[in-house]
Write a protein that holds these residues in place. Sequence first.
Motif, short mmCIF file in Angstrom:
data_model
loop_
_atom_site.label_atom_id
_atom_site.label_comp_id
_atom_site.label_asym_id
_atom_site.label_seq_id
_atom_site.Cartn_x
_atom_site.Cartn_y
_atom_site.Cartn_z
N LEU A 65 19.58 4.47 33.91
CA LEU A 65 19.16 3.54 32.87
C LEU A 65 17.86 2.84 33.25
CD1 LEU A 65 22.56 1.92 31.80
CD2 LEU A 65 21.45 3.98 30.96
N ASP A 66 17.75 2.43 34.50
CA ASP A 66 16.53 1.75 34.95
C ASP A 66 15.32 2.65 34.84
OD1 ASP A 66 17.90 -0.57 35.50
OD2 ASP A 66 18.07 -0.22 37.66
N ALA A 67 15.48 3.92 35.22
CA ALA A 67 14.37 4.87 35.15
C ALA A 67 13.95 5.10 33.70
CB ALA A 67 14.76 6.19 35.80
N ALA A 68 14.94 5.21 32.81
CA ALA A 68 14.64 5.44 31.39
C ALA A 68 13.91 4.23 30.80
CB ALA A 68 15.92 5.70 30.62
N ALA A 69 14.39 3.04 31.12
CA ALA A 69 13.78 1.82 30.59
C ALA A 69 12.36 1.63 31.13
CB ALA A 69 14.64 0.61 30.94
N ALA B 250 12.70 0.58 25.33
CA ALA B 250 13.46 0.67 26.57
C ALA B 250 14.96 0.68 26.28
CB ALA B 250 13.12 -0.51 27.48
N LEU B 251 15.38 -0.13 25.31
CA LEU B 251 16.79 -0.18 24.93
C LEU B 251 17.24 1.17 24.36
CD1 LEU B 251 19.00 -2.43 24.90
CD2 LEU B 251 18.49 -2.70 22.47
N GLU B 252 16.41 1.76 23.52
CA GLU B 252 16.74 3.06 22.95
C GLU B 252 16.77 4.14 24.03
OE1 GLU B 252 14.24 3.92 19.59
OE2 GLU B 252 14.58 1.96 18.67
N ALA B 253 15.85 4.06 24.99
CA ALA B 253 15.83 5.03 26.09
C ALA B 253 17.09 4.89 26.95
CB ALA B 253 14.58 4.81 26.94
N MET B 254 17.53 3.65 27.16
CA MET B 254 18.77 3.41 27.91
C MET B 254 19.96 4.02 27.19
SD MET B 254 18.41 -0.52 29.31
CE MET B 254 20.19 -0.63 29.53
N PHE B 255 19.98 3.88 25.89
CA PHE B 255 21.07 4.42 25.08
C PHE B 255 21.18 5.94 25.30
CE2 PHE B 255 22.90 6.29 21.28
CZ PHE B 255 23.93 5.42 20.92
N HIS B 256 20.06 6.62 25.16
CA HIS B 256 20.07 8.08 25.30
C HIS B 256 20.37 8.50 26.74
CE1 HIS B 256 19.04 9.15 21.24
NE2 HIS B 256 18.00 8.34 21.24
N ALA B 257 19.88 7.73 27.72
CA ALA B 257 20.16 8.05 29.12
C ALA B 257 21.65 7.91 29.41
CB ALA B 257 19.35 7.14 30.04
N HIS B 258 22.27 6.89 28.82
CA HIS B 258 23.70 6.68 29.01
C HIS B 258 24.50 7.82 28.38
CE1 HIS B 258 27.17 3.50 29.05
NE2 HIS B 258 27.55 4.68 29.52
N ILE B 259 24.11 8.21 27.18
CA ILE B 259 24.79 9.32 26.50
C ILE B 259 24.67 10.60 27.33
CG2 ILE B 259 24.74 10.83 24.47
CD1 ILE B 259 25.95 8.07 23.92
N ALA B 260 23.47 10.86 27.85
CA ALA B 260 23.25 12.07 28.66
C ALA B 260 24.13 12.05 29.91
CB ALA B 260 21.78 12.18 29.05
N GLU C 113 24.24 -7.72 30.70
CA GLU C 113 23.14 -8.62 31.06
C GLU C 113 21.79 -7.93 30.84
OE1 GLU C 113 22.79 -9.81 35.27
OE2 GLU C 113 23.15 -11.85 34.57
N ARG C 114 21.71 -6.66 31.23
CA ARG C 114 20.47 -5.89 31.06
C ARG C 114 20.15 -5.71 29.58
NH1 ARG C 114 19.11 -2.32 35.11
NH2 ARG C 114 20.43 -3.74 36.29
N VAL C 115 21.16 -5.41 28.78
CA VAL C 115 20.96 -5.22 27.35
C VAL C 115 20.51 -6.53 26.69
CG1 VAL C 115 22.12 -4.70 25.16
CG2 VAL C 115 22.60 -3.31 27.19
N GLU C 116 21.15 -7.63 27.04
CA GLU C 116 20.77 -8.93 26.47
C GLU C 116 19.34 -9.30 26.85
OE1 GLU C 116 23.57 -11.96 27.50
OE2 GLU C 116 25.14 -11.17 26.19
N GLN C 117 18.95 -8.98 28.07
CA GLN C 117 17.59 -9.27 28.52
C GLN C 117 16.56 -8.52 27.68
OE1 GLN C 117 16.45 -7.76 32.42
NE2 GLN C 117 15.37 -9.68 32.86
N TRP D 227 30.07 5.01 43.11
CA TRP D 227 29.14 6.12 42.89
C TRP D 227 28.67 6.15 41.44
CZ3 TRP D 227 28.59 10.42 39.87
CH2 TRP D 227 27.74 11.44 40.33
N VAL D 228 29.61 6.02 40.51
CA VAL D 228 29.27 6.04 39.08
C VAL D 228 28.32 4.88 38.75
CG1 VAL D 228 30.18 5.68 36.75
CG2 VAL D 228 31.36 7.21 38.34
N GLY D 229 28.66 3.68 39.20
CA GLY D 229 27.83 2.52 38.90
C GLY D 229 26.42 2.67 39.41
N GLU D 230 26.28 3.14 40.63
CA GLU D 230 24.95 3.30 41.22
C GLU D 230 24.14 4.34 40.46
OE1 GLU D 230 22.87 4.62 45.47
OE2 GLU D 230 25.04 4.27 45.36
N ARG D 231 24.76 5.49 40.16
CA ARG D 231 24.03 6.58 39.49
C ARG D 231 23.66 6.22 38.05
NH1 ARG D 231 25.25 7.60 44.02
NH2 ARG D 231 25.02 9.57 45.11
#
Length: 205
Positions: A74-78, A87-97, A134-138, A65-69
């Motif tokens: 992160l995908d939506a933010a990016a 996109a990387l910065e948006a992922m960072f903030h989405a993860h923190i939220a 992998e997503r971050v490296e991409q 459940w955690v992984g999917e959500r």
Amino acid sequence: MPTKRNLTSEARRELTVKAVIELSADDDPATITTGAIAKHMQVTQGALFRHFPSKDAIWEAVIGWVGERVMQRLDAAAAAADGPLAALEAMFHAHIAFIVEHPGVPRLMMSQLQHARPTPARRLVRSLLFHYRERVEQLLGQAQAAGELRQGLDIEAAATQFIGTIQGLVMQSLMLGTMEHVARQAQGALDLYCHGIHVAREVAP
């Protein structure tokens, strides 16, 4: 709105997942028993095991459940960002939220990684971290190709530092006993990270 008696099996499973996450915000996940989960949900252990064959199955469902959500977040933010670095910065903030919204999640993830047995939940955590990295490296590779990063930047090291920045904030928050610390310190930590990877800007005389 359906009552507890009329909930579907899927809905009951999701309630169980959320109960584990809520309990993990205050307790060590390794010490959470099925009895504690059932008590938190105000059901019997028998009712709990009608939807899960074992405790390991509960933990597997929780990590799934955690992984999917989190990846959906992160995908939506990016996708809404303008360019790979944004996109990387948006992922960072989405993860923190997500962490602030679900403070039990970091404890759950760390608990499974420290598990002595190669449980299905532990394998899911490792798989999630692999795909996350992998997503971050991409995105870092795309930003480098677009000339947004400094020349010669080690992409693998930069990806490790990105993840480590979030993990460091989480560890500090766990020591302080509040995940709100993550939100307060997030922007400053991200600014430092970005300063290290951005193309150096020439200062006008």
